[in-house]
Design a protein around this motif. Structure first.
Motif, PDB file in Angstrom:
ATOM      1  N   ALA A 168      44.850   4.373  33.977  1.00  0.00           N
ATOM      2  CA  ALA A 168      46.138   4.864  34.484  1.00  0.00           C
ATOM      3  C   ALA A 168      46.948   3.721  35.079  1.00  0.00           C
ATOM      4  CB  ALA A 168      45.897   5.951  35.539  1.00  0.00           C
ATOM      5  N   THR A 184      48.591  13.348  34.156  1.00  0.00           N
ATOM      6  CA  THR A 184      47.299  12.658  34.094  1.00  0.00           C
ATOM      7  C   THR A 184      46.401  13.253  33.012  1.00  0.00           C
ATOM      8  OG1 THR A 184      46.546  14.106  35.876  1.00  0.00           O
ATOM      9  CG2 THR A 184      47.288  11.875  36.485  1.00  0.00           C
ATOM     10  N   HIS A 224      42.261  12.779  38.362  1.00  0.00           N
ATOM     11  CA  HIS A 224      43.703  12.963  38.589  1.00  0.00           C
ATOM     12  C   HIS A 224      44.100  12.410  39.950  1.00  0.00           C
ATOM     13  CE1 HIS A 224      47.612  14.790  39.322  1.00  0.00           C
ATOM     14  NE2 HIS A 224      47.113  15.151  40.490  1.00  0.00           N
TER      15      HIS A 224
END
Length: 493
Positions: A168, A184, A224
């Motif tokens: 990410a 996400t 997440h």
């Protein structure tokens, strides 16, 4: 259960044949189309991409109904400009797509960035921006790098949280100057249940169904939160974007006024939605899940709870259909997840009529009133957090013998979108903070275990003639709708 006419006319707005227009939505409301990487990209061994669990799964005999795979899919990797041009011509504001983790890190570990993968997604994003289309980017839409699964158990291993955060971080760093809307994880429920309980999706596990689905869900939720923590600490101030994640839910309507059925419907919603939203708002899983699953349901540490708190800037909701729910004390199902719910999903009114017109997939019925109900439920249960309808649509059966003009004249899909959009507009009038709507899908594509037997696209893809694209009646209807017009027959006038 209430009789059908009474239910639709007295308790619920009847959306049949109601015209809906762009003016029924706020001026800044976002309209987009959605896809996912494995379903459309193809080029499975090009551009430095590593293998994903869906590459392995789709090449395993018996897993895909038509023995197909996503090796080529609809070749979006080479045709993204053409597809983005279609989005622009149809008049959509936004495009929700996913990044293939194994295009960025072929082994998933985050040790060596694949520059070709970065370049590809930069090209896609830049093309969208040039056309005035907002990118909504999903980081994980089920295609876990195969190496992470084979070497450490993938989502079963807590270390996956750290690897996801690195992935990410890399995406935020490379694309976040232009991407302001991040998702996400897509539908963690499907990964947990279909991937690790029923085994019908990659990686196809069904050995330890009383523990693995709940562990996988737990790690996705924490992944997440870890990604959001990275974004807020390193990028939020300079990039100014938002991060949410996507849950999926079919509305659960009690099959009767009996207390048992009402409880079963509430339980069903807790197992679908509460499992993945309660931890962010209440610090734990729903009480009914704790009671029914017991010690197999992982626990959140105090540190976890702090990380989870307020880590959703928005909720993405994928919704397609609804069910009546009745209590069943002894469920005759193998799935641990479904057995624990003690309920039956019913698709007929008490007189035997179907809950709605059936689409191609056996699970998909056209029930527009359900989306208004689920939107209101989410708003009331989860602090009226901003919501984007991140997927909504229906499928047709692939039919190799029908002439092209018949396949393009998708009257039921036009009606589906009209009625569901009318229901979304009513939810907004009810006070639900809905910010956007994404039709699934831009193009016909690889539909997971169903292969190419189901067509969800606004745009028809001719699989036998060079993957040429042909907008359907529903695409033209949307084009008119987005320009402020209306169409009764779904065709551009």
């Amino acid at each position: 259960m209430a009789k059908e006419d009474e239910f639709l006319n007295e308790k619920q707005h009847n959306f049949n044949d109601r015209q809906v227009s762009r003016s029924d939505f706020p001026p800044n409301f976002v309209f987009g189309v959605a896809t996912s990487a494995y379903q459309i990209e193809g080029a499975c061994k090009e551009g430095g991409r590593g293998a994903s669990i869906w590459d392995s799964f789709s090449h395993t005999t018996g897993k895909i109904i038509d023995r197909s795979n996503g090796d080529v899919a609809v070749d979006h990797y080479h045709r993204y400009k053409e597809d983005i041009d279609l989005i622009a011509k149809l008049g959509f504001d936004a495009y929700r797509f996913s990044i293939s983790w194994s295009r960025i890190f072929p082994d998933g570990l985050g040790t060596s960035v694949n520059k070709e993968g970065i370049s590809f997604y930069n090209n896609v994003i830049n093309c969208l921006i040039q056309k005035g289309i907002q990118p909504y980017v999903t980081l994980y839409h089920w295609d876990l790098p195969l190496h992470l699964h084979e070497s450490m158990g993938g989502w079963l291993n807590k270390k996956i949280i750290d690897y996801f955060a690195i992935y990410a971080d890399t995406c935020f760093a490379n694309f976040g100057d232009r991407v302001k809307n991040w998702i996400t994880i897509n539908e963690p429920l499907q990964t947990a249940v279909n991937g690790y309980d029923t085994g019908i999706f990659a990686p196809g596990r069904c050995e330890n169904t009383s523990t693995e689905p709940y562990l996988v869900a737990h790690h996705q939720i924490l992944a997440h939160a870890a990604a959001v923590s990275v974004y807020r600490s390193k990028y939020k101030d300079t990039q100014g974007g938002q991060v949410g994640y996507v849950v999926d839910c079919e509305w659960a309507e009690a099959n009767s006024d009996r207390t048992e059925d009402k409880s079963a419907a509430a339980r069903r919603l807790d197992f679908q939605l509460g499992w993945f939203l309660h931890p962010f708002y209440y610090g734990d899983y729903p009480r009914v899940m704790r009671e029914r699953i017991g010690d197999q349901l992982p626990k959140f540490s105090e540190e976890d709870k702090e990380l989870l708190r307020n880590s959703l800037d928005f909720i993405g909701l994928n919704h397609y259909t609804s069910r009546f729910i009745s209590h069943v004390a002894d469920c005759d199902v193998e799935s641990h997840f479904y057995k624990a719910q003690e309920m039956e999903r019913i698709v007929e009114w008490e007189g035997g009529k179907a809950i709605g017109e059936k689409a191609a997939s056996e699970w998909l019925y056209v029930v527009p009133w359900g989306i208004q109900k689920v939107l209101n439920y989410v708003a009331q249960t989860y602090q009226n957090t901003p919501i984007y309808v991140t997927e909504n649509g229906m499928d047709d059966e692939e039919n190799e013998t029908s002439p092209l003009h018949e396949m393009l004249d998708d009257k039921l899909r036009v009606r589906y979108f009209k009625e569901y959009l009318a229901a979304v507009s009513q939810a907004i009038k009810d006070g639900v903070d809905v910010r956007g709507y994404f039709a699934w899908s831009l193009v016909d594509n690889f539909e997971w275990a169903q292969g190419y037997t189901k067509r969800f696209g606004l745009v028809y893809v001719d699989y036998k003639n060079g993957l040429t694209r042909h907008p359907k009646s529903s695409a033209y209807w949307f084009s008119r709708f987005l320009r402020g017009g209306e169409s009764k027959n779904g065709k551009e006038e």
